[in-house]
Enzyme design. Structure first.
Site, PDB file in Angstrom:
ATOM      1  N   GLU A  66      56.970  28.934 -39.557  1.00  0.00           N
ATOM      2  CA  GLU A  66      58.041  29.427 -38.697  1.00  0.00           C
ATOM      3  C   GLU A  66      57.526  29.289 -37.288  1.00  0.00           C
ATOM      4  O   GLU A  66      56.634  30.033 -36.877  1.00  0.00           O
ATOM      5  CB  GLU A  66      58.369  30.877 -39.091  1.00  0.00           C
ATOM      6  CG  GLU A  66      59.740  31.313 -38.660  1.00  0.00           C
ATOM      7  CD  GLU A  66      59.669  32.079 -37.384  1.00  0.00           C
ATOM      8  OE1 GLU A  66      59.824  31.437 -36.330  1.00  0.00           O
ATOM      9  OE2 GLU A  66      59.452  33.293 -37.420  1.00  0.00           O
ATOM     10  N   GLY A  75      54.035  31.012 -35.637  1.00  0.00           N
ATOM     11  CA  GLY A  75      53.345  30.841 -34.366  1.00  0.00           C
ATOM     12  C   GLY A  75      53.809  29.581 -33.674  1.00  0.00           C
ATOM     13  O   GLY A  75      54.948  29.161 -33.848  1.00  0.00           O
ATOM     14  N   SER A  76      52.895  28.956 -32.914  1.00  0.00           N
ATOM     15  CA  SER A  76      53.302  27.815 -32.099  1.00  0.00           C
ATOM     16  C   SER A  76      53.426  26.555 -32.943  1.00  0.00           C
ATOM     17  O   SER A  76      52.776  26.403 -33.976  1.00  0.00           O
ATOM     18  CB  SER A  76      52.298  27.594 -30.973  1.00  0.00           C
ATOM     19  OG  SER A  76      51.107  27.080 -31.516  1.00  0.00           O
ATOM     20  N   THR A  77      54.268  25.639 -32.468  1.00  0.00           N
ATOM     21  CA  THR A  77      54.470  24.372 -33.171  1.00  0.00           C
ATOM     22  C   THR A  77      53.172  23.568 -33.223  1.00  0.00           C
ATOM     23  O   THR A  77      52.858  22.932 -34.238  1.00  0.00           O
ATOM     24  CB  THR A  77      55.575  23.577 -32.460  1.00  0.00           C
ATOM     25  OG1 THR A  77      56.794  24.316 -32.595  1.00  0.00           O
ATOM     26  CG2 THR A  77      55.758  22.209 -33.065  1.00  0.00           C
ATOM     27  N   GLU A  78      52.413  23.641 -32.150  1.00  0.00           N
ATOM     28  CA  GLU A  78      51.150  22.904 -32.074  1.00  0.00           C
ATOM     29  C   GLU A  78      50.204  23.331 -33.205  1.00  0.00           C
ATOM     30  O   GLU A  78      49.677  22.502 -33.949  1.00  0.00           O
ATOM     31  CB  GLU A  78      50.548  23.217 -30.707  1.00  0.00           C
ATOM     32  CG  GLU A  78      49.370  22.395 -30.315  1.00  0.00           C
ATOM     33  CD  GLU A  78      48.727  23.003 -29.057  1.00  0.00           C
ATOM     34  OE1 GLU A  78      49.412  23.784 -28.347  1.00  0.00           O
ATOM     35  OE2 GLU A  78      47.550  22.719 -28.811  1.00  0.00           O
ATOM     36  N   GLY A 122      51.073  24.959 -35.879  1.00  0.00           N
ATOM     37  CA  GLY A 122      51.767  24.673 -37.131  1.00  0.00           C
ATOM     38  C   GLY A 122      51.498  23.264 -37.607  1.00  0.00           C
ATOM     39  O   GLY A 122      51.258  23.015 -38.796  1.00  0.00           O
ATOM     40  N   GLU A 132      59.369  25.330 -24.781  1.00  0.00           N
ATOM     41  CA  GLU A 132      59.468  26.763 -25.057  1.00  0.00           C
ATOM     42  C   GLU A 132      58.610  27.520 -24.055  1.00  0.00           C
ATOM     43  O   GLU A 132      57.404  27.288 -23.966  1.00  0.00           O
ATOM     44  CB  GLU A 132      58.997  27.054 -26.482  1.00  0.00           C
ATOM     45  CG  GLU A 132      59.233  28.492 -26.878  1.00  0.00           C
ATOM     46  CD  GLU A 132      58.751  28.818 -28.287  1.00  0.00           C
ATOM     47  OE1 GLU A 132      57.739  28.228 -28.713  1.00  0.00           O
ATOM     48  OE2 GLU A 132      59.380  29.657 -28.941  1.00  0.00           O
ATOM     49  N   LYS A 164      45.819  37.432 -41.419  1.00  0.00           N
ATOM     50  CA  LYS A 164      45.124  37.475 -40.138  1.00  0.00           C
ATOM     51  C   LYS A 164      46.123  37.763 -39.024  1.00  0.00           C
ATOM     52  O   LYS A 164      46.983  36.945 -38.715  1.00  0.00           O
ATOM     53  CB  LYS A 164      44.425  36.151 -39.829  1.00  0.00           C
ATOM     54  CG  LYS A 164      43.531  36.289 -38.582  1.00  0.00           C
ATOM     55  CD  LYS A 164      43.212  34.989 -37.928  1.00  0.00           C
ATOM     56  CE  LYS A 164      44.238  34.535 -36.932  1.00  0.00           C
ATOM     57  NZ  LYS A 164      44.226  35.246 -35.642  1.00  0.00           N
ATOM     58  N   CYS A 170      60.552  33.907 -30.855  1.00  0.00           N
ATOM     59  CA  CYS A 170      60.654  32.479 -31.154  1.00  0.00           C
ATOM     60  C   CYS A 170      62.110  32.041 -31.199  1.00  0.00           C
ATOM     61  O   CYS A 170      62.423  30.901 -30.903  1.00  0.00           O
ATOM     62  CB  CYS A 170      59.939  32.152 -32.456  1.00  0.00           C
ATOM     63  SG  CYS A 170      60.311  33.306 -33.757  1.00  0.00           S
TER      64      CYS A 170
END
Lengths: 490, 337
Positions: free
Chosen positions: A268, A246-249, A251, A399, A194, A302
């Site tokens: 990642e 993508g974003s840590t959130e 993830g 970030e 996706k 990133c």
């Protein structure tokens, strides 16, 4: 359809570079796009959405939105291809397909570069010289591995996992696709991918390349959509492996969703990389590295070097050089071959960059921006440097994912290491010094997945990439990257 | 019996050394001090410098910008003939070309200077009288620089007496590579003094040729650039054109950084002249882009940037004709010299 934002001229120079726009006639933009499932472009059942050119806000195309049922169809196709064609295939033959894809990416490089810059807003200089060649390099590299997995040092007879569900971000749409798809296919897995909601076009062009390469149906499936589509891919019961960038959130929520299942997961995520400049650094090249570290791809990287740690005794000199250098950056039309800084990818991202910059100022950091005209339409943010930043400031911790640099100082190597490691992230770092022993001593103590010495943001398929702490786990690229897609290879 | 306790103490009986401009007045007080200063300049990371030069070389220069760049490049050329077979006739012919590079197009600007061996400076001076085009003469046992200082200085005085407006000297690369930086410094100072004229007229402009192909490292290029500027050179120049590699973009990058930093530190502006190996319009434009983005537009005039070349001019003229007419002509549409 041919709106292009003007490239603001450099006011003080008699040398005005005339606009040198890359022609967009090489890409044939369909008014609407379906999903790519089982080797065919098919309609989706979700409500379609539009993708825009962030430099002009012009609508480029309408994109299908995959519902749970569409994702299910794609996963079933991938499973079928895994058990019937791709899994049983001789590894050397799988390699041939990957080589073919790599060559097609090179042959159609200009088309991919133009489309990427249109959809993402990044300068054509970067999509042409970095993104597309690197994407092809990843396919070439992994094609070479396809029939040599027994010798990858991962144990005898490693086996593919099955169906890989992959969700990628909008900052390097084609390159992240290559990072995900190439190792998955080389190791014998099939893929449901996706792409990001705002940048699906090059993934769909890649689907065309898969057809052109005669890749067996179902080996690569591309489902477009927003967060819900991604969730459906990640949570699908018949997916064996999840890979996310993508974003840590997001993830974190994926890690929760995958917990307790047999699915393998690599993440990642974000970063807040330290770029450490010692007083004996080659200053002119360090300044180039700082610019490359934070303004490459508008800072939508990133592993961007968003925290500059500069030794106190050369702070003023480095900042003066940096500001002079930033004054020569050319911001404007991403399709102009002379543009250095393109558009911010979306209105949401622009709002977040503005918000965090305002917070930086409110916290007491000093904001500096060059005199620089911004185009009237589209999403733009000038290169920005915050000085007098302390590690306690949010601008030094969060970030930003934009062209915003925070400058901190240090006095000793120990302090540099302590400040560099004082982050919830650990994806990358840079060290600038002419002293070889210091490079080794400092890099050894940095908690970061990649450390560049006298360089920044350099990528190669042979070099594993991934993070520590909240920057995620798992590695992509190199021999280490293969492990994430193989059974009996831990 | 005396012991020298202070190695920095000047030896008795030697004239005080000419001092570099503030704030570097004392860096030449001793060999050790000068070496410490030159080796304390920021290092150059070769990989990084080459990468930066490659990015600058990829700038796409089109139409109006190209027309401006071509005319500017023509006006910056030191049209050069440095052959053993040079004759007065050839120098006069070159002077004619310097005045009117494109006889079919009066809008084409003249070049900046004609560069010849010192013995022909008088011929060039006469042929260029009243045109504003300068006469540059190579001196100091060009191109090797291997002669005694007395011979080198005599060479310079002779060229100045013949009417040269500009002197292109070579540094003693042997002394530089051996680490005898003060010897090199003193020689540049002496040559600069030899550029003055007995009648009190403005002294000849001094261009200091570093012969970067023989210095090899970019660190050495930066050190030699600073040495030449501290000694009073008006221009720093890459090469004699007799050694390969001659002018390259990374070398020019480091030299532009040096003149930029030197002006910021001392207030004195020094010019740069890449020479040798720049043969095509594309090469010349890449150098202009580099000047523009590294040191800034202040250097984008013939007063501060020159290109030493002989065959470049014809390519610039062909490209210029192409811009005006829309199609390429051919080598017979420009004069051979």
């Amino acid at each position: 359809m041919t709106d292009t934002p003007p490239s603001p001229a450099q006011p003080t120079s008699p040398f005005q570079y005339a606009p040198a726009p890359e022609s967009r006639s090489i890409v044939d933009l369909a008014p609407s796009h379906g999903l790519f499932v089982d080797g065919e472009f098919v309609d989706a059942t979700g409500t379609p959405f539009k993708t825009v050119n962030p430099a002009t806000e012009e609508v480029l195309s309408e994109i299908a939105c995959a519902s749970d049922a569409d994702v299910d169809r794609a996963v079933k196709a991938a499973r079928r291809a895994f058990t019937r064609t791709w899994g049983p295939m001789r590894p050397a033959d799988r390699g041939k397909y990957l080589f073919r894809i790599a060559r097609l990416l090179q042959e159609r490089a200009r088309e991919f570069a133009v489309l990427e810059s249109l959809d993402n807003g990044k300068p054509i200089r970067e999509s042409r010289d970095v993104d597309v060649p690197l994407a092809a390099a990843h396919f070439f590299y992994h094609a070479g591995w396809a029939d040599k997995l027994d010798w990858a040092g991962l144990g005898p007879g490693p086996r593919p996992l099955g169906v890989a569900g992959q969700v990628i971000p909008w900052n390097f749409p084609l390159l992240m696709l290559a990072w995900k798809v190439a190792p998955a296919l080389a190791t014998g897995n099939t893929v449901v991918l996706k792409p990001a909601e705002t940048t699906p076009l090059t993934a769909l062009l890649f689907a065309e390349v898969c057809r052109q390469a005669d890749l067996p149906p179902g080996v690569v499936n591309i489902v477009t959509g927003a967060g819900d589509t991604g969730r459906a891919v990640v949570e699908h019961a018949d997916v064996d492996k999840v890979a996310f960038t993508g974003s840590t959130e997001v993830g974190r929520s994926i890690a929760r969703a995958v917990a307790g299942t047999a699915k393998r997961l690599t993440l990642e995520l974000g970063g807040k990389a330290a770029n450490i400049v010692f007083d004996d650094a080659p200053i002119d090249q360090a300044v180039e590295g700082i610019v490359q570290g934070i303004f490459f791809n508008q800072g939508h990287v990133c592993c961007a070097g968003s925290r500059l740690l500069v030794q106190e005794n050369v702070h003023d000199e480095v900042i003066a050089s940096l500001q002079r250098r930033i004054g020569t950056l050319r911001l404007g039309d991403p399709l102009d071959k002379n543009t250095d800084i393109g558009a911010i990818n979306s209105a949401e991202q622009l709002a977040r960059i503005r918000e965090l910059s305002d917070i930086g100022e409110a916290e007491g950091a000093h904001r500096w921006q060059p005199a620089c005209e911004l185009p009237d339409r589209g999403f733009w943010f000038p290169p920005t440097v915050f000085t007098e930043v302390s590690p306690a400031h949010r601008i030094a911790r969060d970030e930003v994912f934009g062209p915003v640099l925070s400058v901190l100082t240090f006095r000793t190597p120990d302090e540099a290491v302590a400040k560099a490691n004082n982050s919830t992230y650990g994806l990358s770092a840079g060290v600038w010094t002419e002293k070889g022993s210091r490079i080794l001593a400092v890099t050894d103590r940095l908690r970061a997945g990649v450390v560049w010495a006298n360089a920044f943001n350099q990528f190669d398929p042979t070099s594993p990439f991934g993070g520590y702490k909240q920057s995620g786990y798992g590695r992509e690229g190199g021999r280490q990257g293969l492990a994430a897609y193989l059974e009996g290879a831990q | 019996m005396t012991h020298v306790l202070d190695p920095d103490a000047p030896a008795a009986g030697i004239a005080p050394r000419r001092q570099p401009p503030a704030p570097y007045g004392d860096v030449t007080r001793s060999d050790a001090a000068f070496r410490a200063f030159l080796h304390g300049l920021p290092g150059v990371d070769q990989v990084g410098a080459e990468a930066r030069a490659a990015v600058l070389a990829s700038r796409s220069i089109k139409t109006t910008a190209k027309a401006w760049a071509i005319d500017t490049a023509i006006s910056m050329i030191d049209l050069t003939t440095l052959e053993g077979a040079d004759t007065p006739g050839r120098v006069r012919s070159l002077a004619a070309k310097a005045r009117r590079p494109d006889p079919t197009d009066p809008t084409c600007p003249p070049v900046a200077a004609v560069c010849v061996y010192g013995d022909l400076a008088g011929v060039a001076k006469e042929a260029l009288a009243g045109t504003g085009i300068a006469v540059a003469a190579v001196a100091t046992a060009f191109p090797s620089g291997r002669a005694s200082r007395a011979v080198k200085l005599a060479d310079v005085r002779d060229a100045v007496a013949n009417g040269a407006d500009e002197i292109d000297m070579v540094i003693d690369r042997g002394a530089f590579l051996a680490g005898r930086y003060l010897d090199v410094f003193d020689e540049v100072v002496a040559v600069k003094e030899a550029c003055s004229r007995p009648d009190g007229a403005a002294p000849a402009h001094l261009k200091v040729i570093l012969e970067t192909g023989e210095l090899v490292t970019l660190d050495n290029v930066r050190r030699a650039s600073w040495l030449a500027m501290l000694a009073g050179g008006d221009f720093i120049k890459t090469s004699t054109g007799k050694i390969s590699p001659a002018a390259t973009l990374p070398v020019c990058l480091v030299m532009m950084e040096a003149v930029r930093d030197f002006r910021a530190a001392t207030g004195r502006q020094v010019g740069v002249k890449p020479a040798g190996g720049i043969r095509t319009t594309k090469d010349a434009i890449r150098h202009l882009v580099l000047v523009n983005e590294v040191a800034g537009p202040d250097w984008l005039t013939p007063d501060w940037f020159r290109i030493g070349a002989s065959s470049l001019l014809n390519d610039l003229l062909l490209q210029r004709q192409k811009l005006h007419t829309g199609h390429y002509s051919g080598p017979d549409h420009v004069s051979v010299d």
